[in-house]
Design an enzyme around this catalytic site. Structure first.
Site, PDB file in Angstrom:
ATOM      1  N   TYR A   1     -15.627  14.272 -17.135  1.00  0.00           N
ATOM      2  CA  TYR A   1     -16.033  12.880 -16.980  1.00  0.00           C
ATOM      3  C   TYR A   1     -17.059  12.824 -15.839  1.00  0.00           C
ATOM      4  CZ  TYR A   1     -15.944   8.104 -15.376  1.00  0.00           C
ATOM      5  OH  TYR A   1     -16.327   6.864 -14.962  1.00  0.00           O
TER       6      TYR A   1
ATOM      7  N   ASP B   1      -6.897  16.492 -16.352  1.00  0.00           N
ATOM      8  CA  ASP B   1      -7.143  15.096 -16.722  1.00  0.00           C
ATOM      9  C   ASP B   1      -6.732  14.948 -18.183  1.00  0.00           C
ATOM     10  OD1 ASP B   1      -8.240  12.670 -17.548  1.00  0.00           O
ATOM     11  OD2 ASP B   1      -9.910  12.811 -16.137  1.00  0.00           O
TER      12      ASP B   1
ATOM     13  N   ARG C   1       0.846  -1.216   0.000  1.00  0.00           N
ATOM     14  CA  ARG C   1       0.000   0.000   0.000  1.00  0.00           C
ATOM     15  C   ARG C   1       0.873   1.256   0.000  1.00  0.00           C
ATOM     16  NH1 ARG C   1      -2.155   2.246   4.471  1.00  0.00           N
ATOM     17  NH2 ARG C   1      -2.231   0.291   5.605  1.00  0.00           N
TER      18      ARG C   1
HETATM   19  C1  LIG Z   1     -11.591  11.344 -18.771  1.00  0.00           C
HETATM   20  C2  LIG Z   1     -11.739  10.319 -17.699  1.00  0.00           C
HETATM   21  N1  LIG Z   1     -11.217  10.563 -16.499  1.00  0.00           N
HETATM   22  C3  LIG Z   1     -11.329   9.666 -15.482  1.00  0.00           C
HETATM   23  C4  LIG Z   1     -11.993   8.481 -15.650  1.00  0.00           C
HETATM   24  C5  LIG Z   1     -12.109   7.510 -14.496  1.00  0.00           C
HETATM   25  O1  LIG Z   1     -11.188   6.490 -14.637  1.00  0.00           O
HETATM   26  P1  LIG Z   1     -11.376   5.008 -13.992  1.00  0.00           P
HETATM   27  O2  LIG Z   1     -12.550   4.382 -14.646  1.00  0.00           O
HETATM   28  O3  LIG Z   1     -10.069   4.345 -14.277  1.00  0.00           O
HETATM   29  O4  LIG Z   1     -11.612   5.223 -12.533  1.00  0.00           O
HETATM   30  C6  LIG Z   1     -12.550   8.158 -16.898  1.00  0.00           C
HETATM   31  C7  LIG Z   1     -13.270   6.883 -17.094  1.00  0.00           C
HETATM   32  O5  LIG Z   1     -13.972   6.693 -18.061  1.00  0.00           O
HETATM   33  C8  LIG Z   1     -12.423   9.116 -17.942  1.00  0.00           C
HETATM   34  O6  LIG Z   1     -12.941   8.883 -19.158  1.00  0.00           O
END
Ligand SMILES: Cc1ncc(COP(=O)(O)O)c(C=O)c1O
Length: 387
Positions: free
Chosen positions: A110, A182, A57
């Site tokens: 997202y 992101d 961890r």
């Molecule tokens: C742009 C974006 N950020 C974050 C995520 C979340 O990622 P995870 O599904 O690996 O938790 C996604 C998932 O579809 C995503 O498309």
């Protein structure tokens, strides 16, 4: 190894260094715990920040290799691998923010990130303002004295709206506000937010970085001082990854530059095909000249990515029929894998008021995440399902 000046194609393969021993392929470290050679050693390692061999961890040698590769690809000093993309985003935000802080975020994020902002963080006294991500002035206008973080996602999921990373970072830095981007949709091959002064970069590594739809992981990259603090939160929240997922991710990362180059090319070809099709009202793809963010994307990205979305002329019913008729393209969420996936994203927020998040989120919206099949086969499949 001196990494400066190496191309991403080389970094993807050698960015983790040679590792220990004579293995050419990296060993999978599955151990949850690691033996200390002496009581003195135990005491020293237990006090270390980010030990690689103490308890998984806290850190793990296979996990650390992935972190070195992705940090190198993003041009960042350090990285932290987490159990999922949402694990990385939530841990980062919970590490950086405290009660009373305010976040400026985009209308188009997202869905999981949007829910974190709307449903979870307010319970801990963290508020936010959503802005139109295509307007730099809207970010500036939303900033308050208590704004601590600007959250970015470009191109955004699912309408591929583009944000000016350099302009937003400049106004954030002038006010000592942190920025977190992101970069999942672009991948570090197409876009490096840190080079545009974004402080922290996060990925759903489940997508392009892994590339084979066989693992769930997330990663956050940035300065070592930030990553040390985020790690300290991650071990409390239990957001850490493990040796098996890290091994799969490392294997996927080796071919990331090649996969992304091919996905960029196929997505552009299919976007052009769809744009010319009479059943399609509108295509959202930053590589198309018709996309409102095209000039900006051409400036801040070196490729336009493998995801596009489009509005089916038959609305929600047309989109559903289209998805059901596809033979080769698979109806499943996610993106970035070798197989092309389709999702009728318009149906995913029909009843939640989510459509107000971005005007382009219409009931007939379909997202196509292009894989590595031959573009001609994909085009034939789309043409037959649209006919
Ligand atoms: C742009 C974006 N950020 C974050 C995520 C979340 O990622 P995870 O599904 O690996 O938790 C996604 C998932 O579809 C995503 O498309």
């Amino acid at each position: 190894m001196q990494q400066e000046g190496l191309d991403p194609e080389t970094l993807a393969i050698h960015g983790d260094g040679p590792g220990e021993g004579s293995d050419v392929a990296p060993p999978v470290h599955v151990s949850s715990t690691f033996r200390a050679e002496s009581a003195e050693d135990f005491d020293r390692i237990a006090r270390e920040t980010r030990p690689e061999r103490f308890y998984t961890r806290y850190g793990n040698p296979t996990v650390a290799r992935v972190e070195r590769v992705v940090a190198g690809l993003e041009g960042c000093e350090a990285a932290l691998l987490c159990a999922s993309g949402m694990g990385a985003i939530a841990t980062t935000m919970l590490s950086l923010l405290s009660a009373g802080d305010h976040v400026v975020a985009q209308r188009s994020h997202y869905m999981g990130t949007a829910r974190l902002l709307a449903e979870c963080l307010p319970r801990f006294g963290i508020t936010h303002t959503l802005v139109d991500q295509e307007e730099v002035a809207a970010f500036e206008a939303a900033i308050r004295p208590e704004t601590r973080l600007i959250l970015l996602e470009t191109p955004s999921n699912p309408v591929l709206a583009v944000t000016d990373l350099a302009a937003v970072s400049t106004l954030a830095r002038a006010r000592e506000i942190l920025t977190l981007a992101d970069n999942t949709f672009a991948s570090p091959i197409n876009q490096q937010p840190h080079a545009l002064d974004v402080d922290l970069v996060v990925h759903s590594a489940t997508k392009y970085l892994g590339g084979h739809s066989d693992l769930v992981a997330g990663i956050v990259c940035g300065a070592k001082s930030h990553l040390d603090a985020i790690w300290s939160t991650a071990i409390m929240l239990g957001a850490s990854s493990n040796g098996f997922d890290a091994f799969l991710l490392l294997r996927g990362l080796r071919t990331l530059p090649l996969r992304v180059a091919r996905q960029n090319a196929t997505a552009l070809a299919l976007a052009r095909f769809l744009e010319a099709h009479p059943q399609v009202v509108r295509v959202h793809y930053p590589g198309l000249e018709s996309h409102p963010g095209h000039a900006l994307a051409a400036r801040q990205m070196s490729g336009f990515g493998g995801v596009l979305s489009f509005e089916h002329g038959g609305g929600a019913a047309g989109a559903r029929t289209f998805v059901e008729r596809l033979q080769l393209v698979t109806n499943a969420v996610s993106l970035g894998g070798v197989e092309t996936l389709v999702a009728h994203v318009g149906s995913m927020w029909e009843d939640g008021g989510e459509a107000e998040r971005h005007a382009a989120m219409t009931p007939g919206l379909v997202r196509l995440a292009v894989g590595l099949e031959h573009p001609d086969d994909l085009e034939r499949d789309l043409a037959a399902a649209l006919a």
